[in-house]
Structures are given as structure tokens and as C-alpha cells.
Design a protein around this motif. Sequence first.
Motif, PDB file in Angstrom:
ATOM      1  N   GLN A 215       0.807  -1.213   0.000  1.00 28.86           N
ATOM      2  CA  GLN A 215       0.000   0.000   0.000  1.00 28.86           C
ATOM      3  C   GLN A 215       0.849   1.276   0.000  1.00 28.86           C
ATOM      4  N   LEU A 216       2.036   1.206   0.568  1.00 30.33           N
ATOM      5  CA  LEU A 216       2.902   2.384   0.624  1.00 30.33           C
ATOM      6  C   LEU A 216       3.388   2.829  -0.749  1.00 30.33           C
ATOM      7  N   GLY A 217       3.413   1.902  -1.727  1.00 32.93           N
ATOM      8  CA  GLY A 217       3.835   2.279  -3.067  1.00 32.93           C
ATOM      9  C   GLY A 217       4.958   1.451  -3.651  1.00 32.93           C
ATOM     10  N   TYR A 218       5.318   0.353  -2.984  1.00 35.45           N
ATOM     11  CA  TYR A 218       6.340  -0.548  -3.522  1.00 35.45           C
ATOM     12  C   TYR A 218       5.680  -1.719  -4.247  1.00 35.45           C
ATOM     13  N   VAL A 219       6.334  -2.172  -5.316  1.00 35.73           N
ATOM     14  CA  VAL A 219       6.000  -3.448  -5.939  1.00 35.73           C
ATOM     15  C   VAL A 219       7.280  -4.265  -5.985  1.00 35.73           C
ATOM     16  N   TRP A 220       7.235  -5.491  -5.446  1.00 36.89           N
ATOM     17  CA  TRP A 220       8.423  -6.335  -5.329  1.00 36.89           C
ATOM     18  C   TRP A 220       8.344  -7.520  -6.281  1.00 36.89           C
ATOM     19  N   VAL A 221       9.491  -7.952  -6.753  1.00 38.23           N
ATOM     20  CA  VAL A 221       9.587  -9.115  -7.637  1.00 38.23           C
ATOM     21  C   VAL A 221      10.053 -10.320  -6.828  1.00 38.23           C
ATOM     22  N   TYR A 222       9.316 -11.420  -6.944  1.00 39.53           N
ATOM     23  CA  TYR A 222       9.711 -12.692  -6.339  1.00 39.53           C
ATOM     24  C   TYR A 222      10.017 -13.676  -7.458  1.00 39.53           C
ATOM     25  N   LEU A 223      11.148 -14.336  -7.336  1.00 38.41           N
ATOM     26  CA  LEU A 223      11.586 -15.281  -8.369  1.00 38.41           C
ATOM     27  C   LEU A 223      10.993 -16.667  -8.121  1.00 38.41           C
ATOM     28  N   ALA A 224      11.198 -17.538  -9.080  1.00 40.18           N
ATOM     29  CA  ALA A 224      10.606 -18.880  -9.005  1.00 40.18           C
ATOM     30  C   ALA A 224      11.067 -19.645  -7.767  1.00 40.18           C
ATOM     31  N   ASN A 225      12.267 -19.349  -7.272  1.00 41.46           N
ATOM     32  CA  ASN A 225      12.775 -20.058  -6.081  1.00 41.46           C
ATOM     33  C   ASN A 225      12.292 -19.431  -4.778  1.00 41.46           C
ATOM     34  N   GLY A 226      11.430 -18.415  -4.860  1.00 35.44           N
ATOM     35  CA  GLY A 226      10.883 -17.783  -3.665  1.00 35.44           C
ATOM     36  C   GLY A 226      11.668 -16.602  -3.159  1.00 35.44           C
ATOM     37  N   SER A 227      12.829 -16.323  -3.733  1.00 40.30           N
ATOM     38  CA  SER A 227      13.635 -15.193  -3.262  1.00 40.30           C
ATOM     39  C   SER A 227      13.097 -13.884  -3.822  1.00 40.30           C
ATOM     40  N   ARG A 228      13.337 -12.811  -3.086  1.00 41.55           N
ATOM     41  CA  ARG A 228      12.874 -11.492  -3.508  1.00 41.55           C
ATOM     42  C   ARG A 228      14.046 -10.657  -3.988  1.00 41.55           C
ATOM     43  N   ILE A 229      13.874  -9.983  -5.114  1.00 40.59           N
ATOM     44  CA  ILE A 229      14.915  -9.099  -5.625  1.00 40.59           C
ATOM     45  C   ILE A 229      14.968  -7.846  -4.765  1.00 40.59           C
ATOM     46  N   ASP A 230      16.175  -7.418  -4.423  1.00 42.63           N
ATOM     47  CA  ASP A 230      16.349  -6.320  -3.483  1.00 42.63           C
ATOM     48  C   ASP A 230      15.761  -5.006  -3.992  1.00 42.63           C
ATOM     49  N   ARG A 231      15.965  -4.722  -5.250  1.00 39.07           N
ATOM     50  CA  ARG A 231      15.463  -3.459  -5.802  1.00 39.07           C
ATOM     51  C   ARG A 231      14.008  -3.641  -6.216  1.00 39.07           C
ATOM     52  N   PRO A 232      13.106  -2.723  -5.820  1.00 32.29           N
ATOM     53  CA  PRO A 232      11.694  -2.907  -6.160  1.00 32.29           C
ATOM     54  C   PRO A 232      11.429  -2.808  -7.655  1.00 32.29           C
ATOM     55  N   PHE A 233      10.445  -3.539  -8.112  1.00 32.10           N
ATOM     56  CA  PHE A 233       9.967  -3.466  -9.486  1.00 32.10           C
ATOM     57  C   PHE A 233       9.446  -2.059  -9.780  1.00 32.10           C
ATOM     58  N   LEU A 234       8.811  -1.453  -8.761  1.00 28.32           N
ATOM     59  CA  LEU A 234       8.305  -0.093  -8.864  1.00 28.32           C
ATOM     60  C   LEU A 234       8.323   0.527  -7.482  1.00 28.32           C
ATOM     61  N   ASN A 235       8.730   1.787  -7.412  1.00 24.58           N
ATOM     62  CA  ASN A 235       8.753   2.521  -6.151  1.00 24.58           C
ATOM     63  C   ASN A 235       8.058   3.863  -6.364  1.00 24.58           C
ATOM     64  N   LEU A 236       6.803   3.956  -5.907  1.00 27.00           N
ATOM     65  CA  LEU A 236       6.036   5.193  -6.026  1.00 27.00           C
ATOM     66  C   LEU A 236       5.768   5.819  -4.660  1.00 27.00           C
ATOM     67  N   THR A 237       6.591   5.498  -3.685  1.00 26.24           N
ATOM     68  CA  THR A 237       6.325   5.958  -2.322  1.00 26.24           C
ATOM     69  C   THR A 237       6.337   7.479  -2.201  1.00 26.24           C
ATOM     70  N   GLN A 238       7.086   8.172  -3.058  1.00 26.77           N
ATOM     71  CA  GLN A 238       7.123   9.624  -2.993  1.00 26.77           C
ATOM     72  C   GLN A 238       5.868  10.252  -3.601  1.00 26.77           C
ATOM     73  N   ALA A 239       5.167   9.515  -4.433  1.00 31.32           N
ATOM     74  CA  ALA A 239       3.983  10.058  -5.102  1.00 31.32           C
ATOM     75  C   ALA A 239       2.672   9.616  -4.465  1.00 31.32           C
TER      76      ALA A 239
END
Length: 381
Positions: free
Chosen positions: A145-169
Amino acid sequence: MSAYFPFQECSPYAAHLYDAEDANTPMRVLPGLCGDYCSDYWLHCRYTLSLLLEDLGSPQHFANLTATIEEDRRRFCDFLELKDKQYCYPNVLTDAELNANLGLVREDPKGCLEVCLQEVANGLRNPVAMIHADDGSHRFFVAEQLGYVWVYLANGSRIDRPFLNLTQAVLSSPWTGDERGFLCIALHPRFTTVRKAYVYYSVSVKKEERIRISEFSLSEHDDNQLDHSSERTILEVVEPASNHNGGQLLFGHDGYLYIFTGDGGRAGDPFGKFGNSQNKSALLGKVLRIDVDNNDEGVPYGIPSDNPFIGEQGARPEIYAYGVRNMWRCSIDRGDPATGAGRGRMFCGDVGQNKYEEIDLIIKGRRLQDICLLFFLFFLP
């Protein structure tokens, strides 16, 4: 003594074990133990309690707590014992009735299905949407809800950098019940070739609250990140109140983007001459359908030629159905696996006011109150 009991948050009966079903009582920090087991645990392992509690809150608080109870079996078990002999640990693991066919998906005599749940992501803050890439990568995306979208890979791990970061908007607040924020994301139905995503979020423009639908393109250099500079605003609608923001975006089998807006907020749909929901000149309280691929002449979107209110005086051509209060999440029927019957039908949950909740079947051109109430979830006194 078994050290397995602290990890019962993964149990299908965790709500019982942690006494989380009653909102008037504090949730337990450890699962409730059966009386005999607690006595044995106190006798053999009571000094491990501080180790189990040290990561659950203030170390000093739990240090003081364990110091006062670990030498007194009665106080120790008053803290850990769950009086329900069927659901306490470890009885819950061996109860034949509770464990019969556990995990199997089957119909009961009334046709209801048991559903198995599996954790695929944790550590999230107010997750509001989850979608699949459907591009062969087996990735999925989770929006907060804060404005992040995260990518999770097939092995369940999450990529550190968000797919999208709209927290400032994104317009949000620390208030727990705030309905504003980043509310949904949808990928283009031909995402493998049309590498675009669509988002629905709350914004403030010159101190005016709005809902915004935007398009983002995938980064040319990173398939796990959207190009933040590529945002193209497709639609903005003024929100007269902070609640009833709707929030669903999805693509139908027809390839068009469906947008589900709330009625603008407050109780009883009070805005305008007769509210927004029944007013076809307003975009609030509606199911909208637009063509995001038809914008060759600089218009933000096209209008599908069979939208039901094209040409009706005073009606917005984007409207597909009306009479919506606050539709939050919707789903498209995949159809019967053998016959395909029902494929493409659209169901939405509409948030009720003080009598009932409802699930509606979305039909082109219909006023949703006329469609009928398909399913009562619960009645309030």
C-alpha cells in the motif's frame, strides 16, 4: 521435550493456538500448550523460555517476565497453557478429527471446498495485490500500500530493488484504516511483447485528492524493474472523501482494461444530486472499460466500440456497468476445465455499509443493484 511447538504459526490451526480469533483478547506470543505438556516442559526445559521470547519484543520486558515465572510452575503454565484440550499443543497434532484429510482439496456434502494455504512471501507491509508474470519466468509481483512493488523469483527469493517505487507520489498516512495508497497493478495481457504495466493509486494534486491510473514501460536494461521515467497518466478522478477508493485493475479476455472505482466515500453515497454510483455522468462508483492500445492520436485511451453507453446524452462512454459502492477485488472465471462454460465471467466483491457484503456478477450496461445479490457473506446484528 520437543522444540517444535514455537513454530506453530504455520499450523492450519494457528488461530486457535495463538488465541487470535477473539479480538477482545491479546494474541498469545507463543502457541498455547496442553496442561500435562506444560508441566513436563516446566520440569525439564523451563529455562529455555527466555530464549524463545527474546526476539518477540523488548528483551528487558521478557527477561523480567521469565525471571518471575520460571521458578513457579503454576504461574509458568498460567502464561503458556491453553485450556482448550483439543486445540492445545501437542494434542492438535494428534487429534484424529482435526487431522483427517488435512491438506486435501475436496468437497464436503454441501459442495464447499477445503482450501490449502502455502506461504510464498513474508515480511511485507500491507500487501494489497499479487500478480503473476505469465511469461514463462514464473515470477510474481507483490504490491504494498505504501507504493512498492516487489519481484519474487521462481525459487521464492525477492529481488532487493523494487519493481516499482512510487512511495514519494502515493498519498497515504500512518492511520491504520486509511483506504488510500497504492491499490493495484496489472500487466498488459501480451506482456511478453507489450512490456507495460498499469497501476492504480491515490495522489494529491494541488491539495485535491485523486485516484490515478498510470502506465509504465518495462526497463530496457532490466526485466525486473519498470522504467520510472516512463509514467504515462491515463486517467485521474477527483475523490471527494478519503475512503471508498475502489482499487481493482484487470484485463478482460477481450483485451480491454477494466477499472473499478469507489463511489467517492462517506456513507450513503452523498455527493452530487443523487450520489455518484447511479449517476452515469460521473466516473465514480463504476466499472470502467477502456482500450489502452488505441491512443494513436495522443488521446490517453480509446473507447471500445461496444461500450454500452456510447451516444447516451450525459453518460460517460468509459462506463461498462454502474451502481458500485466500493469494489475492492475482482476475479475472472477461467471456466469449466472440460467444457469452458462460464469462461470470462467477472465477479467482484462490493463492500457493504451496515447490512451485508455482496459478490456481484458484472454484466455490460447493467445497474448492479438490479443484477441481484449473489452471495451473502454475513449479516451484522
